[in-house]
Design an enzyme around this catalytic site. Structure first.
Site, short mmCIF file in Angstrom:
data_model
loop_
_atom_site.label_atom_id
_atom_site.label_comp_id
_atom_site.label_asym_id
_atom_site.label_seq_id
_atom_site.Cartn_x
_atom_site.Cartn_y
_atom_site.Cartn_z
CB SER A 147 -0.90 0.03 1.24
OG SER A 147 -1.61 1.25 1.32
CE1 TYR A 160 -4.80 -2.37 4.15
CE2 TYR A 160 -3.92 -0.20 3.60
CZ TYR A 160 -4.38 -1.44 3.21
OH TYR A 160 -4.41 -1.77 1.87
CE LYS A 164 -2.14 -4.32 2.75
NZ LYS A 164 -2.20 -5.58 1.99
#
Length: 255
Positions: A147, A160, A164
């Site tokens: 990401s 998150y 990532k």
């Protein structure tokens, strides 16, 4: 050790919808056979399966947050396809949890969930699939879905962004260790792209601001990300092993 350009045996995790579905379709259109993994969305995964070009595809379900679930998924995919040549680590969770608004107990639970699915499941699937590729003796490919948030920061989704970033680092470590076995490992780092999950945001009041993140004035598409994944899994991309490919429409630049 050579990876063929088509006719490969491909496992795509989290392929019930969104990017996973687009990736599965891209490989199937390329002449590959795909194992479509799902966690809980079986009906949506069946829709993905029915949409794939060609034949010989398979549906595999399993909870990747459980290490034994990862074993079952890889075993089922390898049995259905006759082996595994390509793994795409796409399955992930992304739950909003800004620190100032999130109670501690919820914070801990959300972090544990992100680590279990986004990072540990990626590591476990990579181990299981790579060992099969080594035993098969023909090399292989692993492509991780990372990401832009790993570099740009995710203030409302810190777990998150952090997991990532860890996925990117994992991919680079594996790229070095697996190269002697003919296995190339790479990651993509997408910016904002349109899926069913984010459609309300893109179409809602914040849509203009989201599109303005890129000088192209739009968000990406799942098909654009899938095309890059397909290339990174190709024989031509071996020398890109270890790369983290930015796919964000110049919305975040780094050097």
């Amino acid at each position: 050790m050579n990876v063929p350009a088509s006719g490969r045996r491909v496992l795509v995790s989290g392929a019930s919808r969104g990017l996973g579905r687009a990736v599965a379709r891209a490989f199937a259109a390329n002449g590959d056979r795909v194992a479509v993994h799902f966690g809980s969305r079986e009906e949506e995964a069946r829709t993905t399966l029915a949409s794939l070009a060609g034949d010989g595809h398979a549906l595999v379900g399993g909870d990747l947050a459980d290490p034994s679930g990862a074993v079952a998924v890889v075993d089922a995919a390898a049995e259905a396809l006759g082996g595994i040549d390509v793994l795409v680590n796409n399955a992930a969770v992304n739950i909003r949890h800004p620190l100032a608004e999130t109670p501690y107990e919820e914070w801990v639970a959300v972090w544990q969930q992100h680590v279990a699915v986004n990072l540990l499941a990626t590591a476990n699937l990579s181990h299981l699939a790579a060992r099969r590729m080594i035993d098969q003796g023909g090399g292989g490919r692993i492509v991780n879905i990372g990401s832009r948030g790993a570099f740009r920061g995710e203030p409302d989704h810190p777990a998150y962004g952090a997991t990532k970033a860890a996925v990117h680092a994992l991919g680079q470590s594996l790229a070095v260790s697996l190269a002697p076995h003919g296995i190339a490992v790479a990651s993509v780092a997408p910016g904002f792209f349109a899926t069913e999950r984010v459609a309300p945001r893109v179409e809602g009041p914040e849509g203009d601001a989201i599109r303005a993140q890129s000088p192209f004035g739009r968000v990406g598409s799942a098909e654009e990300i899938a095309a890059a994944v397909l290339w990174l899994a190709s024989p031509a991309a071996e020398w890109s092993s270890g790369t983290i490919l930015d796919l964000n429409g110049a919305s975040h630049l780094r050097s």
